[in-house]
Write a protein that holds these residues in place. Structure first.
Motif, PDB file in Angstrom:
ATOM      1  N   GLU A  70       0.831  -1.204   0.000  1.00  0.00           N
ATOM      2  CA  GLU A  70       0.000   0.000   0.000  1.00  0.00           C
ATOM      3  C   GLU A  70       0.867   1.256   0.000  1.00  0.00           C
ATOM      4  O   GLU A  70       0.568   2.221  -0.696  1.00  0.00           O
ATOM      5  N   ARG A  71       1.954   1.242   0.791  1.00  0.00           N
ATOM      6  CA  ARG A  71       2.860   2.396   0.807  1.00  0.00           C
ATOM      7  C   ARG A  71       3.487   2.620  -0.562  1.00  0.00           C
ATOM      8  O   ARG A  71       3.619   3.749  -1.014  1.00  0.00           O
ATOM      9  N   LEU A  72       3.875   1.523  -1.226  1.00  0.00           N
ATOM     10  CA  LEU A  72       4.450   1.625  -2.563  1.00  0.00           C
ATOM     11  C   LEU A  72       3.454   2.256  -3.529  1.00  0.00           C
ATOM     12  O   LEU A  72       3.793   3.174  -4.277  1.00  0.00           O
ATOM     13  N   ILE A  73       2.223   1.797  -3.490  1.00  0.00           N
ATOM     14  CA  ILE A  73       1.191   2.319  -4.388  1.00  0.00           C
ATOM     15  C   ILE A  73       0.910   3.791  -4.069  1.00  0.00           C
ATOM     16  O   ILE A  73       0.819   4.627  -4.983  1.00  0.00           O
ATOM     17  N   VAL A  74       0.805   4.148  -2.793  1.00  0.00           N
ATOM     18  CA  VAL A  74       0.549   5.544  -2.422  1.00  0.00           C
ATOM     19  C   VAL A  74       1.709   6.424  -2.880  1.00  0.00           C
ATOM     20  O   VAL A  74       1.495   7.512  -3.429  1.00  0.00           O
ATOM     21  N   ASP A  78       1.421   9.418  -5.500  1.00  0.00           N
ATOM     22  CA  ASP A  78       1.883  10.769  -5.162  1.00  0.00           C
ATOM     23  C   ASP A  78       2.880  11.267  -6.201  1.00  0.00           C
ATOM     24  O   ASP A  78       2.834  12.423  -6.623  1.00  0.00           O
ATOM     25  N   SER A  79       3.780  10.385  -6.618  1.00  0.00           N
ATOM     26  CA  SER A  79       4.760  10.744  -7.637  1.00  0.00           C
ATOM     27  C   SER A  79       4.066  11.074  -8.959  1.00  0.00           C
ATOM     28  O   SER A  79       4.421  12.045  -9.633  1.00  0.00           O
ATOM     29  N   PHE A  80       3.083  10.283  -9.303  1.00  0.00           N
ATOM     30  CA  PHE A  80       2.316  10.517 -10.523  1.00  0.00           C
ATOM     31  C   PHE A  80       1.600  11.864 -10.456  1.00  0.00           C
ATOM     32  O   PHE A  80       1.608  12.641 -11.419  1.00  0.00           O
TER      33      PHE A  80
END
Length: 133
Positions: A70-74, A78-80
């Motif tokens: 989940e942290r990776l996806i968030v 955020d980067s996107f």
């Protein structure tokens, strides 16, 4: 008759190990599946959608309770979003420059148009001046 009911299945008391083992295994799997469903239904929701007005402290608390996936996806989202904002700013500045160039070209064409008009007036005056003499 020598059968015992285990769960929904009848198994042999006589030592028919294949049938009894299979039935017992089926019963155990059924109970395990029922327990899994019960555990899955009672899980609290760990992730609540918090709007953009949430404070940084609240978001950090949320990040700590998230799984690594989940942290990776968030982080990727955020980067996107940051890339999208940068792209938007770049497009806005490019369109402003293009608009400024069009304004500049329009001013130049107006000046050229005025100059052409002045030359045409001079030619007209010269033509009629020759005719008057």
């Amino acid at each position: 008759m020598g059968f015992t009911k285990v769960g929904d299945k009848w198994i042999s008391k006589d030592g028919d190990f294949g049938a009894s083992t299979s039935a017992a295994a089926d019963h155990e799997q059924h109970e395990h599946a029922a327990n899994m469903d019960f555990q899955h239904e009672n899980l609290p929701e760990a992730h609540q959608d918090v709007g953009p007005s949430a404070g940084a402290g609240n978001q950090e608390e949320r990040m700590q309770t998230m799984s690594p996936f989940e942290r990776l996806i968030v982080n990727r989202l955020d980067s996107f979003a940051e890339n999208q904002r940068n792209l938007h700013d770049l497009c806005v500045s490019n369109f402003q420059r293009i608009d400024n160039r069009f304004d500049s070209m329009d001013a130049r064409f107006m000046t050229l148009n005025e100059q052409i008009q002045a030359v045409q007036n001079q030619i007209f005056d010269l033509q009629y001046a020759d005719d008057d003499e």
